[in-house]
Design a protein around this motif. Structure first.
Motif, mmCIF file in Angstrom:
data_model
loop_
_atom_site.group_PDB
_atom_site.id
_atom_site.type_symbol
_atom_site.label_atom_id
_atom_site.label_comp_id
_atom_site.label_asym_id
_atom_site.label_seq_id
_atom_site.Cartn_x
_atom_site.Cartn_y
_atom_site.Cartn_z
ATOM 1 N N ALA A 41 100.739 44.539 -14.988
ATOM 2 C CA ALA A 41 100.392 45.897 -14.567
ATOM 3 C C ALA A 41 98.942 45.961 -14.112
ATOM 4 N N ARG A 42 98.040 45.330 -14.875
ATOM 5 C CA ARG A 42 96.612 45.345 -14.504
ATOM 6 C C ARG A 42 96.385 44.599 -13.202
ATOM 7 N N GLU A 43 97.064 43.455 -13.039
ATOM 8 C CA GLU A 43 96.905 42.675 -11.811
ATOM 9 C C GLU A 43 97.398 43.431 -10.584
ATOM 10 N N SER A 44 98.435 44.253 -10.774
ATOM 11 C CA SER A 44 99.001 45.016 -9.652
ATOM 12 C C SER A 44 98.333 46.370 -9.473
ATOM 13 N N ASP A 45 97.372 46.692 -10.363
ATOM 14 C CA ASP A 45 96.714 48.002 -10.363
ATOM 15 C C ASP A 45 97.745 49.120 -10.495
ATOM 16 N N LEU A 46 98.717 48.885 -11.404
ATOM 17 C CA LEU A 46 99.765 49.862 -11.660
ATOM 18 C C LEU A 46 99.832 50.153 -13.160
ATOM 19 N N ASP A 47 100.693 51.091 -13.514
ATOM 20 C CA ASP A 47 100.911 51.420 -14.926
ATOM 21 C C ASP A 47 102.210 50.788 -15.389
ATOM 22 N N LEU A 48 102.253 50.483 -16.670
ATOM 23 C CA LEU A 48 103.489 50.037 -17.298
ATOM 24 C C LEU A 48 104.085 51.244 -17.999
ATOM 25 N N VAL A 49 105.260 51.696 -17.538
ATOM 26 C CA VAL A 49 105.873 52.927 -18.037
ATOM 27 C C VAL A 49 107.200 52.600 -18.709
ATOM 28 N N GLU A 50 107.365 53.050 -19.940
ATOM 29 C CA GLU A 50 108.611 52.839 -20.681
ATOM 30 C C GLU A 50 109.647 53.851 -20.182
ATOM 31 N N VAL A 51 110.675 53.369 -19.489
ATOM 32 C CA VAL A 51 111.661 54.272 -18.880
ATOM 33 C C VAL A 51 112.953 54.369 -19.682
ATOM 34 N N ALA A 52 113.198 53.405 -20.571
ATOM 35 C CA ALA A 52 114.400 53.447 -21.420
ATOM 36 C C ALA A 52 114.012 52.958 -22.813
ATOM 37 N N PRO A 53 113.403 53.853 -23.614
ATOM 38 C CA PRO A 53 112.885 53.425 -24.926
ATOM 39 C C PRO A 53 113.953 53.031 -25.933
ATOM 40 N N THR A 54 115.190 53.518 -25.764
ATOM 41 C CA THR A 54 116.235 53.227 -26.750
ATOM 42 C C THR A 54 116.996 51.944 -26.447
ATOM 43 N N ALA A 55 116.728 51.342 -25.292
ATOM 44 C CA ALA A 55 117.395 50.087 -24.956
ATOM 45 C C ALA A 55 116.844 48.974 -25.854
ATOM 46 N N ARG A 56 117.581 47.877 -25.956
ATOM 47 C CA ARG A 56 117.151 46.737 -26.759
ATOM 48 C C ARG A 56 117.129 45.475 -25.898
ATOM 49 N N PRO A 57 115.936 44.995 -25.492
ATOM 50 C CA PRO A 57 114.628 45.623 -25.717
ATOM 51 C C PRO A 57 114.418 46.807 -24.778
ATOM 52 N N PRO A 58 113.390 47.634 -25.043
ATOM 53 C CA PRO A 58 113.124 48.772 -24.167
ATOM 54 C C PRO A 58 112.859 48.329 -22.728
ATOM 55 N N VAL A 59 113.223 49.197 -21.784
ATOM 56 C CA VAL A 59 113.001 48.899 -20.366
ATOM 57 C C VAL A 59 111.699 49.563 -19.925
ATOM 58 N N ALA A 60 110.856 48.796 -19.261
ATOM 59 C CA ALA A 60 109.591 49.322 -18.753
ATOM 60 C C ALA A 60 109.483 48.978 -17.270
ATOM 61 N N LYS A 61 108.825 49.872 -16.528
ATOM 62 C CA LYS A 61 108.707 49.665 -15.085
ATOM 63 C C LYS A 61 107.257 49.736 -14.653
ATOM 64 N N LEU A 62 106.909 48.917 -13.666
ATOM 65 C CA LEU A 62 105.576 48.957 -13.078
ATOM 66 C C LEU A 62 105.556 50.030 -12.002
ATOM 67 N N MET A 63 104.642 50.986 -12.127
ATOM 68 C CA MET A 63 104.566 52.071 -11.145
ATOM 69 C C MET A 63 103.205 52.748 -11.198
ATOM 70 N N ASP A 64 102.919 53.528 -10.163
ATOM 71 C CA ASP A 64 101.736 54.399 -10.174
ATOM 72 C C ASP A 64 102.166 55.682 -10.864
ATOM 73 N N TYR A 65 101.870 55.814 -12.136
ATOM 74 C CA TYR A 65 102.405 56.921 -12.919
ATOM 75 C C TYR A 65 101.873 58.276 -12.449
ATOM 76 N N GLY A 66 100.608 58.329 -12.073
ATOM 77 C CA GLY A 66 100.041 59.584 -11.581
ATOM 78 C C GLY A 66 100.754 60.061 -10.322
ATOM 79 N N LYS A 67 101.001 59.139 -9.402
ATOM 80 C CA LYS A 67 101.722 59.483 -8.171
ATOM 81 C C LYS A 67 103.159 59.893 -8.484
ATOM 82 N N PHE A 68 103.781 59.189 -9.433
ATOM 83 C CA PHE A 68 105.159 59.493 -9.827
ATOM 84 C C PHE A 68 105.259 60.909 -10.391
ATOM 85 N N LYS A 69 104.314 61.285 -11.269
ATOM 86 C CA LYS A 69 104.331 62.626 -11.854
ATOM 87 C C LYS A 69 104.132 63.695 -10.787
ATOM 88 N N TYR A 70 103.224 63.445 -9.853
ATOM 89 C CA TYR A 70 102.961 64.419 -8.789
ATOM 90 C C TYR A 70 104.200 64.619 -7.915
#
Length: 217
Positions: free
Chosen positions: A63-92
């Motif tokens: 995430a740091r190398e890509s200048d993106l955020d690591l966002v947990e999109v499926a916390p109940t999965a085993r293991p949890p699913v996380a996605k690399l994204m620009d979280y601020g842009k996603f929220k907007y």
């Protein structure tokens, strides 16, 4: 809370029971970056590609190398699913989509038309015209027959009038609530065949076509 133990010949007090709240506050926001506290995640890349199961430290590094955020999109999965994204842009963008959806949402409105059992033909046509207009706009219509005096002993007059009206507008609407007596009145609700949004889109298309025709003339 204080209690007593009845073990042995005497009665002795027991310790107060400490009641602790279970869990913590529920947040609608997903965990991101360092707030994701699991050993590993199933990582999804910024374009939806499957990276696979990786240690959390590795996912944060990517995430740091890509200048993106690591966002947990499926916390109940085993293991949890996380996605690399620009979280601020996603929220907007999510907020803008929600606002646009609310803006375009059309609510069905219930209009009301009142008739007398012995309405004259001209008035009937006028009232029917209003019902037609409302149904074309995608609105429901509450039709009320008002009885006065001795008319209350002739409910069949109101029923026949409502039945006639329903048949006259059946191409535009359907009887959603059958005629029923409500005190001195008889009420029926007619629902439109077309949804409010569809009717709105048709009116907009019609106005655009008329404007284009005037421009070509």
């Amino acid at each position: 809370m204080r209690g007593f133990s009845r073990e042995g010949p005497g009665v002795r007090p027991v310790r107060d029971l400490e009641i602790r709240p279970q869990g913590g506050p529920i947040s609608a926001e997903p965990r991101i970056n360092d707030r994701i506290r699991v050993p590993e995640v199933r990582l999804v890349g910024p374009n939806g590609e499957q990276v696979g199961i990786v240690p959390i430290a590795k996912a944060l590094e990517l995430a740091r190398e890509s200048d993106l955020d690591l966002v947990e999109v499926a916390p109940t999965a085993r293991p949890p699913v996380a996605k690399l994204m620009d979280y601020g842009k996603f929220k907007y963008e999510s907020a803008m989509k929600a606002r646009e959806a609310r803006k375009n949402q059309a609510h069905t409105v219930i209009k009301e038309i009142k008739l007398r059992p012995k309405i004259d033909p001209h008035d009937y046509e006028t009232k029917k015209g209003h019902v037609v207009r409302f149904l074309k706009a995608g609105d429901k219509v509450k039709v009320t027959i008002m009885f006065r005096g001795r008319e209350q002993s002739r409910p069949e007059l109101g029923f026949r009038l409502l039945q006639r009206l329903a048949e006259d507008v059946e191409e535009l609407g359907f009887v959603e609530s059958r005629p029923k007596q409500d005190g001195r009145n008889m009420i029926m609700v007619i629902g439109p065949h077309k949804k409010k949004a569809e009717a709105k889109a048709e009116r907009a298309a019609s106005r655009a076509a008329e404007t284009e025709a005037e421009a070509d003339a």
